[in-house]
Enzyme design. Structure first.
Site, PDB file in Angstrom:
ATOM      1  N   ARG A 135       0.836  -1.199   0.000  1.00 10.42           N
ATOM      2  CA  ARG A 135       0.000   0.000   0.000  1.00 10.42           C
ATOM      3  C   ARG A 135       0.874   1.253   0.000  1.00 10.42           C
ATOM      4  NH1 ARG A 135      -5.176   1.377  -1.291  1.00 10.42           N
ATOM      5  NH2 ARG A 135      -6.275   2.544   0.300  1.00 10.42           N
TER       6      ARG A 135
ATOM      7  N   THR B 212      -9.222   0.533 -10.171  1.00  9.71           N
ATOM      8  CA  THR B 212      -8.479  -0.631  -9.691  1.00  9.71           C
ATOM      9  C   THR B 212      -8.587  -1.842 -10.626  1.00  9.71           C
ATOM     10  OG1 THR B 212      -8.947   0.246  -7.468  1.00  9.71           O
ATOM     11  CG2 THR B 212      -8.094  -1.958  -7.542  1.00  9.71           C
TER      12      THR B 212
ATOM     13  N   GLU C 239      -5.969   4.014  -7.496  1.00 14.05           N
ATOM     14  CA  GLU C 239      -7.151   4.614  -6.871  1.00 14.05           C
ATOM     15  C   GLU C 239      -8.143   5.104  -7.918  1.00 14.05           C
ATOM     16  OE1 GLU C 239      -9.907   5.046  -4.645  1.00 14.05           O
ATOM     17  OE2 GLU C 239      -9.533   7.102  -5.259  1.00 14.05           O
TER      18      GLU C 239
ATOM     19  N   SER D  44      -7.973   0.816   2.971  1.00 13.40           N
ATOM     20  CA  SER D  44      -8.406   0.343   1.654  1.00 13.40           C
ATOM     21  C   SER D  44      -9.640  -0.536   1.794  1.00 13.40           C
ATOM     22  CB  SER D  44      -7.271  -0.476   1.033  1.00 13.40           C
ATOM     23  OG  SER D  44      -7.684  -1.085  -0.166  1.00 13.40           O
TER      24      SER D  44
ATOM     25  N   GLY E 134     -13.764   0.315  -5.617  1.00  9.33           N
ATOM     26  CA  GLY E 134     -13.848   1.181  -4.435  1.00  9.33           C
ATOM     27  C   GLY E 134     -14.421   0.398  -3.265  1.00  9.33           C
TER      28      GLY E 134
HETATM   29  N1  GLY Z   1      -8.407   2.863  -3.646  1.00  9.65           N
HETATM   30  C1  GLY Z   1      -9.253   1.745  -3.565  1.00  9.65           C
HETATM   31  C2  GLY Z   1      -9.040   0.966  -2.331  1.00  9.65           C
HETATM   32  O1  GLY Z   1      -7.930   0.876  -1.883  1.00  9.65           O
HETATM   33  O2  GLY Z   1      -9.947   0.427  -1.786  1.00  9.65           O
END
Ligand code: GLY
Length: 599
Positions: A132, A421, A441, A485, A507
């Site tokens: 991450r 994603t 993202e 996330s 998302g």
């Molecule tokens: N940016 C999407 C997630 O990490 O959930």
């Protein structure tokens, strides 16, 4: 290789699902960008073309030895070549990710971050790697606030340098290869380099997304020049080259991922972020030099004799999916079936309860204490499940009180995550399995383009507020912290053996897509293609999203009657799944452009 037998119950339940949602899974979804045969991706192998046809027909792909499923056929073919030559799932992932960063640059790439779940055939263990992004050390908790302390508008925060976290994907590729790879590292980039230099065919989805984002992409010269060469948007079927990306990959291939974090690539990233017109950021060379992939304990929950394993904090994915399934464990969803409003009442309210806990408690545990075990403790989930015993939608939902040795007064989070994603699932010929969700993202991330790739906007996954009602928000921004996330790369096991490897973009709706796919496969006996294609119904905070133009909308009146607020909308998941039974069967989401391919 010898894959164990899948339960015969699966077959029986397929027969029992009947018409409606289950029957419509093959033809009811409306892809955001159509997958229109092989020409959409240039020249594909016969096997890849056959996989595309299988997806269109709604049938899973079958193989004996290895399989890879991801969001673009060119990337899948790169991974397939590695697996065919005896590479491991970790080797194949490097090749797939390198190509995805070229052909699907809006979703993932070198400038982003990822989470990886690994099942190791030798040890029988599940390991998770956290790649991450991190918040820059110079970032302050009010980075996403106006001078008055109010949250910035979402895209005011996203577009430019402010939202860019330290990328983790190159380091994750390297870490996975160091741990589990056996192919020559440099060779894994050959196909991506060749495509970048020789040109690749712009897919319908990429072209459509560029056209739809012209204003934001046009704000930065390098981005504008790549996606709008000569001032015209790249179009479906164009051949696009990316020499800068080829050069970046050549450096990483020759010198390893360290070169990304300490050399001229790092300097260029930092300069691009800090000089971004109108919205500069604070990423520094130190952030890149200090970046580390973290190996973390997987989060596993039991669901109907399966172990559902995934990524723990800083992802809320496995915990929230685990909470939903844990609450549903005592309800007979198989008997209710996929067309039952009662089944979706239970799923919807279990999701709402889980999202209430997620909003209050879940964040990066290196920075904030969290009741990680308490949130998925069977006794706690049984107590929460009792709330579902009524007949109607819960009028109100709030976070529970899991067992915890801290007594913090937290405030709920307000972060907004928009779908983007990509997900990669791989099983290799040694029996290892890899599930990786990878992201920059938002679609096109921060819109900053450097050395042939886009930089993420992952920092906007933090809460823009730090406190509410005088109480701290767990997912507030702090220097070095990883934003919470929703990504939920998942491996499901039964009796210690993997049975399902999958995940999705989307998302915070990822959590609903993943939970639903497990229920569709385990409770309703759908094969992987049916399970991923099945129309979506997703409830996060109360509004029940039903997938527009599908049979999911048939349930809207009944759900409204039960007390839910219901809205029809596009729900663009990108599920890629491999089921492991006597053979391997793969499914690719018809809402995206991917395929499953195996031998
Ligand atoms: N940016 C999407 C997630 O990490 O959930």
């Amino acid at each position: 290789m010898n894959f164990h037998l899948r339960t015969a119950l699966t077959v029986l339940l397929v027969a029992a699902t009947g018409p409606g949602l289950a029957q419509q899974v093959t033809d009811s979804v409306a892809p955001e960008a159509a997958t229109e045969g092989t020409t959409a991706f240039g020249a594909l192998s016969e096997a890849a073309a056959a996989s595309l046809s299988a997806k269109d027909a709604g049938t899973p792909v079958e193989a004996q030895d290895w399989m890879v499923a991801a969001a673009n056929p060119l990337a899948v073919e790169a991974g397939a070549r590695v697996l065919r030559e005896g590479g491991t799932a970790a080797d194949a992932m490097v090749a797939v990710q390198a190509v995805l960063g070229l052909v699907e640059p809006q979703s993932s790439g070198l400038g982003g971050g990822a989470f990886l779940v690994w099942y190791d055939a030798n040890s029988g263990e599940v390991t998770t790697l956290d790649g991450r992004e991190t918040a820059p050390l110079e970032a302050t908790p009010t980075l996403f606030q106006t001078e008055d302390g109010e949250p910035l508008g979402f895209f005011d925060a996203v577009v430019g340098g402010r939202s860019v976290g330290t990328p983790g994907t190159p380091a994750l590729m390297q870490a996975a290869h160091d741990k589990w790879g056996q192919s020559d590292w440099a060779g894994l980039f050959a196909e991506a380099i060749e495509l970048a230099e020789g040109g690749f065919t712009v897919s319908p989805r990429l072209a459509g997304m560029v056209a739809g984002d012209a204003d934001r992409l046009g704000r930065f010269r390098a981005t504008q020049e790549y996606f709008f060469p000569g001032g015209t948007a790249i179009a479906e079927g164009d051949t696009l080259t990316n020499a800068a990306y080829a050069n970046t990959l050549r450096l990483i291939a020759a010198e390893g991922a360290d070169v990304f974090y300490t050399g001229p690539i790092a300097s260029d990233i930092v300069a691009t972020v800090r000089t971004a017109a109108g919205n500069p950021g604070v990423l520094s060379r130190s952030d890149l030099a200090l970046y580390e992939v973290k190996e973390r304990e997987p989060v596993c929950v039991t669901y109907r004799a399966h172990d559902v394993c995934g990524m723990g904090p800083p992802s809320s994915g496995a915990l929230t999916v685990g909470q939903i399934l844990g609450m549903l464990e005592s309800y007979d969803l198989a008997a209710l079936g996929p067309d039952s409003a009662e089944a979706w009442r239970l799923i919807g309210d279990a999701s709402r309860l889980a999202f209430a806990d997620r909003g209050l408690y879940m964040a990066d545990t290196d920075y904030v204490p969290m009741p990680t075990q308490g949130l998925v403790a069977p006794a706690y989930l049984a107590e929460r499940a009792q709330l579902l015993q009524g007949d109607d939608a819960l009028p109100e939902v709030s976070a529970g009180s899991p067992e915890w040795d801290h007594a913090m007064q937290l405030a709920p989070d307000e972060s907004l995550e928009l779908p983007s994603t990509s997900h990669i699932s791989i099983v290799d010929s040694y029996g290892n399995a890899l599930s990786m969700t990878t992201t920059i993202e938002n679609g096109f991330g921060s819109r900053l383009f450097v050395r042939g790739f886009l930089l993420n906007n992952e920092l906007t996954d933090f809460s823009f507020r730090t406190h509410a009602d005088g109480r701290p928000i767990a997912n507030r921004l702090e220097p070095g912290k990883r934003p919470r996330s929703s990504m939920a790369p998942t491996i499901v096991l039964r009796d210690g053996m993997p049975t399902l490897v999958f995940g999705s973009p989307g998302g915070s709706r990822i959590i609903g897509y993943v939970a639903k796919t497990i229920i569709a496969h385990v409770d309703w006996g759908m094969d992987v293609q049916q399970a991923v294609a099945m129309p979506h119904l997703v409830n996060r905070f109360g509004t029940y999203d039903v997938e527009e133009d599908t049979s999911a909308t048939d349930l809207a009146p009944a759900l409204t009657e039960l007390g839910f607020e219901v809205g029809a909308r596009a729900l663009t998941s990108g599920l890629h799944a491999i089921a492991i039974g006597e053979t391997l069967t793969g499914g690719a989401d018809p809402r995206r452009e991917g395929i499953a391919l195996g031998e």
